[in-house]
Design a protein around this motif. Structure first.
Motif, PDB file in Angstrom:
ATOM      1  N   ASN A  44      -5.575   4.493  -9.813  1.00  0.00           N
ATOM      2  CA  ASN A  44      -7.017   4.384  -9.585  1.00  0.00           C
ATOM      3  C   ASN A  44      -7.393   2.939  -9.319  1.00  0.00           C
ATOM      4  O   ASN A  44      -8.330   2.673  -8.582  1.00  0.00           O
ATOM      5  N   GLY A  45      -6.659   2.018  -9.935  1.00  0.00           N
ATOM      6  CA  GLY A  45      -6.994   0.629  -9.697  1.00  0.00           C
ATOM      7  C   GLY A  45      -6.032  -0.359 -10.301  1.00  0.00           C
ATOM      8  O   GLY A  45      -5.235  -0.035 -11.175  1.00  0.00           O
ATOM      9  N   ILE A  46      -6.132  -1.561  -9.783  1.00  0.00           N
ATOM     10  CA  ILE A  46      -5.439  -2.724 -10.329  1.00  0.00           C
ATOM     11  C   ILE A  46      -6.517  -3.729 -10.701  1.00  0.00           C
ATOM     12  O   ILE A  46      -7.453  -3.971  -9.929  1.00  0.00           O
ATOM     13  N   ILE A  47      -6.380  -4.291 -11.892  1.00  0.00           N
ATOM     14  CA  ILE A  47      -7.263  -5.364 -12.328  1.00  0.00           C
ATOM     15  C   ILE A  47      -6.438  -6.637 -12.403  1.00  0.00           C
ATOM     16  O   ILE A  47      -5.398  -6.669 -13.066  1.00  0.00           O
ATOM     17  N   ILE A  69       1.180  -6.818  -2.064  1.00  0.00           N
ATOM     18  CA  ILE A  69      -0.098  -6.286  -1.576  1.00  0.00           C
ATOM     19  C   ILE A  69       0.144  -5.255  -0.474  1.00  0.00           C
ATOM     20  O   ILE A  69      -0.415  -4.163  -0.491  1.00  0.00           O
ATOM     21  N   ASN A  70       0.986  -5.593   0.480  1.00  0.00           N
ATOM     22  CA  ASN A  70       1.267  -4.699   1.596  1.00  0.00           C
ATOM     23  C   ASN A  70       1.861  -3.366   1.133  1.00  0.00           C
ATOM     24  O   ASN A  70       1.524  -2.309   1.663  1.00  0.00           O
ATOM     25  N   SER A  77      -6.753   2.842  -5.256  1.00  0.00           N
ATOM     26  CA  SER A  77      -8.119   3.073  -4.783  1.00  0.00           C
ATOM     27  C   SER A  77      -8.986   1.827  -4.852  1.00  0.00           C
ATOM     28  O   SER A  77      -9.742   1.532  -3.938  1.00  0.00           O
ATOM     29  N   LYS A  78      -8.878   1.083  -5.969  1.00  0.00           N
ATOM     30  CA  LYS A  78      -9.759  -0.068  -6.176  1.00  0.00           C
ATOM     31  C   LYS A  78      -8.980  -1.237  -6.777  1.00  0.00           C
ATOM     32  O   LYS A  78      -8.056  -1.035  -7.559  1.00  0.00           O
ATOM     33  N   VAL A  79      -9.411  -2.438  -6.418  1.00  0.00           N
ATOM     34  CA  VAL A  79      -8.858  -3.657  -6.998  1.00  0.00           C
ATOM     35  C   VAL A  79     -10.021  -4.477  -7.537  1.00  0.00           C
ATOM     36  O   VAL A  79     -10.940  -4.824  -6.783  1.00  0.00           O
ATOM     37  N   ALA A  80      -9.977  -4.757  -8.831  1.00  0.00           N
ATOM     38  CA  ALA A  80     -10.988  -5.600  -9.463  1.00  0.00           C
ATOM     39  C   ALA A  80     -10.368  -6.964  -9.718  1.00  0.00           C
ATOM     40  O   ALA A  80      -9.310  -7.065 -10.334  1.00  0.00           O
ATOM     41  N   ILE A  81     -11.033  -7.992  -9.233  1.00  0.00           N
ATOM     42  CA  ILE A  81     -10.572  -9.359  -9.460  1.00  0.00           C
ATOM     43  C   ILE A  81     -11.518  -9.955 -10.495  1.00  0.00           C
ATOM     44  O   ILE A  81     -12.675 -10.235 -10.193  1.00  0.00           O
ATOM     45  N   ILE A  99      -7.317  -4.749   3.638  1.00  0.00           N
ATOM     46  CA  ILE A  99      -6.750  -3.934   2.567  1.00  0.00           C
ATOM     47  C   ILE A  99      -7.505  -2.615   2.475  1.00  0.00           C
ATOM     48  O   ILE A  99      -8.732  -2.583   2.498  1.00  0.00           O
ATOM     49  N   ALA A 100      -6.756  -1.517   2.352  1.00  0.00           N
ATOM     50  CA  ALA A 100      -7.367  -0.191   2.279  1.00  0.00           C
ATOM     51  C   ALA A 100      -8.134   0.017   0.973  1.00  0.00           C
ATOM     52  O   ALA A 100      -9.141   0.706   0.951  1.00  0.00           O
ATOM     53  N   ALA A 101      -7.682  -0.582  -0.111  1.00  0.00           N
ATOM     54  CA  ALA A 101      -8.360  -0.428  -1.403  1.00  0.00           C
ATOM     55  C   ALA A 101      -9.717  -1.133  -1.376  1.00  0.00           C
ATOM     56  O   ALA A 101      -9.895  -2.146  -0.706  1.00  0.00           O
TER      57      ALA A 101
END
Length: 123
Positions: A44-47, A69-70, A77-81, A99-101
């Motif tokens: 669902n995501g990477i933080i 990343i590639n 789905s989502k990347v939170a920085i 990036i697709a996310a």
């Protein structure tokens, strides 16, 4: 060194860099994240949780980061920085073109908001 915590219930990986990023950091992250994606087809995501961006310890580490990343951006789905570094805003604005996310920047104190954003309207 980068700590990688995988929340298997929420399908979230939290990456916590501690010092300059190395090639082995991304190899370790792959070793944890890739088997989960193989078994569950996605995250669902990477933080990315770091107060200030530490940079890379070598050009090879930068290349390893780009390869990471590639290899993963279509399976997340989502990347939170989550950072106070200006790199968070830069990555949010630039990343959406490559990036697709979905990418979103949060202040370093907003880790819980980032988790809620990722788990809301799961794709």
């Amino acid at each position: 060194m980068m700590q990688v915590h995988l929340n298997e219930k929420e399908y979230i990986a939290i990456l916590k860099p501690n010092g300059r990023l190395s090639e082995s950091d991304f190899n370790s992250a792959r070793d944890i994240i890739d088997p989960f994606i193989e078994n569950h087809e996605k995250l669902n995501g990477i933080i990315i949780y770091v107060e200030t961006f530490p940079g890379w310890d070598s050009f090879g580490a930068l290349i390893s980061h780009l390869k990471f990343i590639n290899a993963h951006h279509k399976k997340v789905s989502k990347v939170a920085i989550v950072t106070n570094s200006i790199i968070g805003e830069f990555a949010q604005d630039l990343g959406k073109h490559f990036i697709a996310a979905e990418i979103k920047h949060f202040e370093f104190t907003d880790l819980e908001k980032a988790k809620k954003w990722i788990t809301s309207s799961k794709k």
